[in-house]
Structure formats: structure tokens, C-alpha cells
Design a protein around this motif. Structure first.
Motif, PDB file in Angstrom:
ATOM      1  N   GLN A  26      -5.671  35.869   8.276  1.00 13.81           N
ATOM      2  CA  GLN A  26      -6.609  35.504   7.220  1.00 13.81           C
ATOM      3  C   GLN A  26      -5.939  34.631   6.156  1.00 13.81           C
ATOM      4  OE1 GLN A  26      -8.301  38.866   5.189  1.00 13.81           O
ATOM      5  NE2 GLN A  26      -9.826  37.637   4.105  1.00 13.81           N
ATOM      6  N   GLN A  27      -4.689  34.922   5.846  1.00 14.72           N
ATOM      7  CA  GLN A  27      -3.996  34.214   4.772  1.00 14.72           C
ATOM      8  C   GLN A  27      -3.500  32.840   5.214  1.00 14.72           C
ATOM      9  OE1 GLN A  27      -3.633  35.701   1.558  1.00 14.72           O
ATOM     10  NE2 GLN A  27      -3.251  33.557   1.095  1.00 14.72           N
ATOM     11  N   VAL A  28      -2.904  32.759   6.403  1.00 19.09           N
ATOM     12  CA  VAL A  28      -2.350  31.498   6.919  1.00 19.09           C
ATOM     13  C   VAL A  28      -2.816  31.299   8.362  1.00 19.09           C
ATOM     14  CG1 VAL A  28      -0.335  31.145   5.421  1.00 19.09           C
ATOM     15  CG2 VAL A  28      -0.209  32.818   7.259  1.00 19.09           C
ATOM     16  N   ILE A  94       2.682  35.000   0.418  1.00 23.24           N
ATOM     17  CA  ILE A  94       3.256  33.841   1.097  1.00 23.24           C
ATOM     18  C   ILE A  94       2.970  32.527   0.376  1.00 23.24           C
ATOM     19  CG2 ILE A  94       3.169  32.471   3.226  1.00 23.24           C
ATOM     20  CD1 ILE A  94       2.936  35.048   4.789  1.00 23.24           C
ATOM     21  N   PRO A  95       1.719  32.249  -0.047  1.00 28.43           N
ATOM     22  CA  PRO A  95       1.480  30.998  -0.778  1.00 28.43           C
ATOM     23  C   PRO A  95       2.332  30.879  -2.042  1.00 28.43           C
ATOM     24  CG  PRO A  95      -0.588  31.947  -0.065  1.00 28.43           C
ATOM     25  CD  PRO A  95       0.459  32.977   0.207  1.00 28.43           C
ATOM     26  N   ARG A 100       6.864  27.857  -4.483  1.00 30.32           N
ATOM     27  CA  ARG A 100       8.189  27.778  -5.111  1.00 30.32           C
ATOM     28  C   ARG A 100       9.122  26.932  -4.256  1.00 30.32           C
ATOM     29  NH1 ARG A 100      10.953  31.282  -8.650  1.00 30.32           N
ATOM     30  NH2 ARG A 100      12.454  29.949  -9.744  1.00 30.32           N
ATOM     31  N   LEU A 101       9.008  27.050  -2.932  1.00 25.66           N
ATOM     32  CA  LEU A 101       9.839  26.256  -2.031  1.00 25.66           C
ATOM     33  C   LEU A 101       9.582  24.768  -2.230  1.00 25.66           C
ATOM     34  CD1 LEU A 101      11.843  26.912   0.434  1.00 25.66           C
ATOM     35  CD2 LEU A 101       9.940  26.147   1.865  1.00 25.66           C
ATOM     36  N   GLU A 102       8.326  24.417  -2.463  1.00 27.73           N
ATOM     37  CA  GLU A 102       7.960  23.009  -2.631  1.00 27.73           C
ATOM     38  C   GLU A 102       8.505  22.411  -3.923  1.00 27.73           C
ATOM     39  OE1 GLU A 102       6.488  21.015  -0.413  1.00 27.73           O
ATOM     40  OE2 GLU A 102       6.654  22.721   0.948  1.00 27.73           O
ATOM     41  N   GLN A 103       9.046  23.235  -4.795  1.00 28.69           N
ATOM     42  CA  GLN A 103       9.651  22.732  -6.038  1.00 28.69           C
ATOM     43  C   GLN A 103      11.056  22.193  -5.806  1.00 28.69           C
ATOM     44  OE1 GLN A 103       9.443  25.860  -8.988  1.00 28.69           O
ATOM     45  NE2 GLN A 103       7.218  26.055  -8.808  1.00 28.69           N
ATOM     46  N   GLY A 104      11.486  22.179  -4.549  1.00 28.09           N
ATOM     47  CA  GLY A 104      12.790  21.602  -4.237  1.00 28.09           C
ATOM     48  C   GLY A 104      13.823  22.594  -3.761  1.00 28.09           C
ATOM     49  N   TYR A 105      13.413  23.822  -3.492  1.00 26.99           N
ATOM     50  CA  TYR A 105      14.358  24.837  -3.032  1.00 26.99           C
ATOM     51  C   TYR A 105      14.461  24.828  -1.514  1.00 26.99           C
ATOM     52  CZ  TYR A 105      14.304  26.603  -7.795  1.00 26.99           C
ATOM     53  OH  TYR A 105      14.427  26.713  -9.148  1.00 26.99           O
ATOM     54  N   ASP A 106      15.553  25.398  -1.021  1.00 22.48           N
ATOM     55  CA  ASP A 106      15.779  25.505   0.428  1.00 22.48           C
ATOM     56  C   ASP A 106      15.511  26.910   0.942  1.00 22.48           C
ATOM     57  OD1 ASP A 106      16.813  22.760   0.832  1.00 22.48           O
ATOM     58  OD2 ASP A 106      18.430  23.466  -0.473  1.00 22.48           O
ATOM     59  N   MET A 107      15.568  27.879   0.051  1.00 22.11           N
ATOM     60  CA  MET A 107      15.238  29.262   0.382  1.00 22.11           C
ATOM     61  C   MET A 107      14.612  29.921  -0.842  1.00 22.11           C
ATOM     62  SD  MET A 107      17.774  32.496   1.290  1.00 22.11           S
ATOM     63  CE  MET A 107      18.198  32.003   2.951  1.00 22.11           C
ATOM     64  N   VAL A 108      13.526  30.641  -0.622  1.00 16.44           N
ATOM     65  CA  VAL A 108      12.907  31.430  -1.691  1.00 16.44           C
ATOM     66  C   VAL A 108      12.820  32.869  -1.206  1.00 16.44           C
ATOM     67  CG1 VAL A 108      10.891  31.781  -3.152  1.00 16.44           C
ATOM     68  CG2 VAL A 108      11.578  29.457  -2.525  1.00 16.44           C
ATOM     69  N   VAL A 109      13.384  33.769  -1.987  1.00 16.73           N
ATOM     70  CA  VAL A 109      13.470  35.178  -1.606  1.00 16.73           C
ATOM     71  C   VAL A 109      12.480  35.983  -2.440  1.00 16.73           C
ATOM     72  CG1 VAL A 109      14.976  37.193  -1.420  1.00 16.73           C
ATOM     73  CG2 VAL A 109      15.908  34.892  -1.052  1.00 16.73           C
ATOM     74  N   GLY A 110      11.713  36.846  -1.769  1.00 12.09           N
ATOM     75  CA  GLY A 110      10.838  37.762  -2.483  1.00 12.09           C
ATOM     76  C   GLY A 110      11.652  38.877  -3.102  1.00 12.09           C
ATOM     77  N   PHE A 148      12.036  39.637   2.914  1.00 11.52           N
ATOM     78  CA  PHE A 148      10.867  38.768   2.762  1.00 11.52           C
ATOM     79  C   PHE A 148      11.339  37.468   2.121  1.00 11.52           C
ATOM     80  CE2 PHE A 148       6.189  38.736   1.098  1.00 11.52           C
ATOM     81  CZ  PHE A 148       5.895  37.714   1.982  1.00 11.52           C
ATOM     82  N   ARG A 149      11.419  36.415   2.919  1.00  9.84           N
ATOM     83  CA  ARG A 149      11.949  35.160   2.416  1.00  9.84           C
ATOM     84  C   ARG A 149      11.370  33.975   3.175  1.00  9.84           C
ATOM     85  NH1 ARG A 149      17.971  35.741   2.233  1.00  9.84           N
ATOM     86  NH2 ARG A 149      17.363  37.724   1.316  1.00  9.84           N
ATOM     87  N   VAL A 150      11.368  32.833   2.505  1.00  6.05           N
ATOM     88  CA  VAL A 150      10.890  31.575   3.078  1.00  6.05           C
ATOM     89  C   VAL A 150      12.058  30.606   3.091  1.00  6.05           C
ATOM     90  CG1 VAL A 150       9.281  29.662   2.799  1.00  6.05           C
ATOM     91  CG2 VAL A 150       8.561  31.970   2.205  1.00  6.05           C
ATOM     92  N   VAL A 151      12.285  29.943   4.232  1.00 12.00           N
ATOM     93  CA  VAL A 151      13.438  29.050   4.358  1.00 12.00           C
ATOM     94  C   VAL A 151      13.029  27.756   5.038  1.00 12.00           C
ATOM     95  CG1 VAL A 151      15.015  31.018   4.554  1.00 12.00           C
ATOM     96  CG2 VAL A 151      14.122  29.952   6.621  1.00 12.00           C
ATOM     97  N   ARG A 152      13.821  26.734   4.804  1.00  7.95           N
ATOM     98  CA  ARG A 152      13.671  25.495   5.565  1.00  7.95           C
ATOM     99  C   ARG A 152      14.398  25.706   6.896  1.00  7.95           C
ATOM    100  NH1 ARG A 152      11.053  22.106   2.405  1.00  7.95           N
ATOM    101  NH2 ARG A 152      11.290  22.336   0.153  1.00  7.95           N
ATOM    102  N   ALA A 153      13.658  25.529   7.984  1.00  8.27           N
ATOM    103  CA  ALA A 153      14.137  25.940   9.298  1.00  8.27           C
ATOM    104  C   ALA A 153      15.445  25.266   9.695  1.00  8.27           C
ATOM    105  CB  ALA A 153      13.064  25.661  10.353  1.00  8.27           C
ATOM    106  N   ASP A 154      15.560  23.959   9.456  1.00 10.41           N
ATOM    107  CA  ASP A 154      16.762  23.244   9.892  1.00 10.41           C
ATOM    108  C   ASP A 154      18.001  23.757   9.183  1.00 10.41           C
ATOM    109  OD1 ASP A 154      15.791  22.235   7.467  1.00 10.41           O
ATOM    110  OD2 ASP A 154      16.512  20.194   7.868  1.00 10.41           O
TER     111      ASP A 154
END
Length: 284
Positions: A26-28, A94-95, A100-110, A148-154
Motif C-alpha cells: 500500500q505504501q510503495v 519509508i517516504p 532525507r536520502l534525497e537531500q544528498g545522503y548516502d545512507m539514512v538510518v531510522g 531500518f535503513r535506506v541506502v544507495r545500492a551501489d
């Protein structure tokens, strides 16, 4: 927005997935969802497939970190979200992490608050890890062990060879990002009570937590751990020598041993620093 993959390591998490996967869809709705079944004995794989997730099944349990590595290799998105399958992590966050990742970060941790920790002893241990990592890196670390974290895959895949197969992948990946000058941010998140039984065992994992402390140091800058230890040995040796010189008028073997230990510990730290530098060296 970059293409998105969501990786959920799962071991006997059928009930948790029944709550988490519908909320994720539902979210993504356009995200690739990967459930890595780490040798489950329940219906984890069947439930994941029922909700349309890509399922990677291990024939036996290899560990949480191993599941993370398998999921990262299979992910096709430019951005990967790692989260638990037990219902603790809210997909609605998640959004917030992606923004926060789109602000220029490579990893954002919850980042969890104290109420989000699994018991007082775990909260105290994690608070100590956060303090130690902050001292080592010079950056404020708000939650070193959050899964719970978001990262740039490469960028995340650069460190797959460093990740352990056990539970300390969050610590290793965070310190690796700091060491490689990749930007890391922390975003406050709520944490719900997990569904099912925890796989953490206090006695076994007490040793693991102790090893994490040394891993924090050795993954970032070993000299920051070994140099103060060497200085401590030297000062104790100097103090003991002063005492024996005043009281006995001689230089004892214990003083020699302490001074030697100071030199050896410092040299070990120096060699470890060089090995760490080679580990993170990237060929142009």
C-alpha cells in the motif's frame, strides 16, 4: 525518484509478514520487495510468495547478515530499504527516510528512542555503542544498530565483503560508510512491539555485543583504540618504575614488561591502521 528495492530478512516470520507486506504494498506499490527466508521452519516463504514478494530461500539458517547480503545482491533498485519482517518497523516511515536520502545522503538510518529498544539491557548497550561510535568518528551517531535503513545500492554493495553473517551488519555498514566519507543521516522513527519470538539470546549475544565494541574501533580507526591503551600501559609502567625507584632504588622486570606492552600495543595499532586503510582503498 530512483528505483526502489525493499529487503526483509526473515526467519520464522510468517505472522509478521502477514502484517508487514500488505502495508508495504500500500505504501510503495511500485517497489521491488525481496523476502530472504533464512532457513525458516514455518510458512515464511509461502506467505511472502502469497503477497507477491520475490522470495530467496536458504536451505538452512546462515544468519541475519547473510540474508542482508543475499537480498542486496538480488535487488535491482538504485535505492535499497532494509527493514525487519517482524512488524516492528512501520512502512509509513519509508517516504520520510527516502526524503532525507534525497537531500544528498548516502545512507539514512531510522533512529529509535529509548522506548523503542528491546529491554533496558539492550537500550543501555546500544547507548554505549552510540557514544563510542560518536567518539570514534567525530559524528553524532544516534542509533548504530538499527536495522531500518535506506541506502544507495551501489555504495552499500562496496562493503558486502565486510559484512558478517550474523547480527552486526548495521554496525559494520555504518562504520564503513563513515570511513569512506559517505554521508550518513539519522531520522527518528517509532518502533512497534515485534510479532513472534526474538532470535536474540542474552548469553550468546553478550559475547557478540562485546565484539561489536572492538569492531566499531577497528572498522574506523584502530589507532584510536590502541594508542590510548598503549599510553595507559606506558603511564602505569612509568608510575610503577617511579614507585620502585623511590622505595627500592631499582628498575624492575614489571616495569620492563609494562613498557614493552605499551610499545607492542602501539605497533599493533599502527599495523591495524594500515590494514584498515588498504581494506577501504578504492581503485580509480
Amino acid at each position: 525518484m530512483s528505483s526502489l528495492s525493499i529487503v526483509l530478512p526473515a526467519k520464522n516470520e510468517a505472522e509478521g509478514l502477514r502484517r508487514t507486506l500488505p502495508a508495504l504494498r500500500q505504501q510503495v506499490p511500485d517497489a521491488q520487495i525481496i523476502v530472504v527466508d533464512d532457513g525458516s521452519t514455518d510458512e515464511t516463504a509461502a506467505v511472502a510468495a502469497e503477497y507477491g514478494a520475490t522470495v530467496l530461500v536458504a536451505p538452512y539458517s546462515m544468519g541475519n547478515g547473510a540474508a542482508i547480503k543475499r537480498g542486496a545482491r538480488a535487488a535491482s533498485g538504485q535505492v535499497i530499504v532494509f527493514m525487519d519482517a517482524d512488524g516492528q518497523h512501520d512502512p509509513a516511515c519509508i517516504p520520510q527516510l527516502l526524503a532525507r536520502l534525497e537531500q544528498g545522503y548516502d545512507m539514512v538510518v531510522g533512529a529509535r528512542n529509548w522506548s523503542g529498544q528491546a529491554g533496558m539491557h539492550r537500550g543501555a548497550a546500544n547507548a554505549f555503542y552510540n557514544w563510542l561510535a560518536t567518539r570514534m568518528t567525530g559524528f553524532e551517531v544516534k542509533d548504530l544498530t538499527s536495522g531500518f535503513r535506506v541506502v544507495r545500492a551501489d555504495k552499500f554493495r562496496e562493503f558486502l565483503h565486510l559484512l558478517p553473517n550474523g547480527f552486526s551488519y548495521p554496525t559494520t555498514s555504518t562504520m564503513a560508510f563513515f570511513r569512506s566519507a559517505y554521508a550518513v543521516a539519522y531520522e527518528p522513527i517509532p518502533v512497534a512491539k515485534r510479532i513472534g519470538k526474538s532470535h536474540i539470546r542474552p548469553l550468546r549475544d553478550g559475547v557478540r555485543f562485546l565484539l561489536i565494541i572492538f569492531k566499531i574501533a577497528t572498522l574506523y580507526s584502530p589507532l584510536k583504540l590502541f594508542a590510548p591503551t598503549a599510553i595507559l600501559f606506558f603511564l602505569i609502567g612509568l608510575g610503577y618504575y617511579a614507585y620502585t625507584f623511590v622505595t627500592q632504588g631499582r628498575f624492575t622486570n614489571m616495569s620492563v614488561l609494562l613498557f614493552s606492552a605499551a610499545v607492542i600495543v602501539f605497533l599493533i595499532g599502527l599495523i591495524s591502521e594500515q590494514i584498515t586503510s588498504l581494506t577501504y582503498r578504492r581503485d580509480a
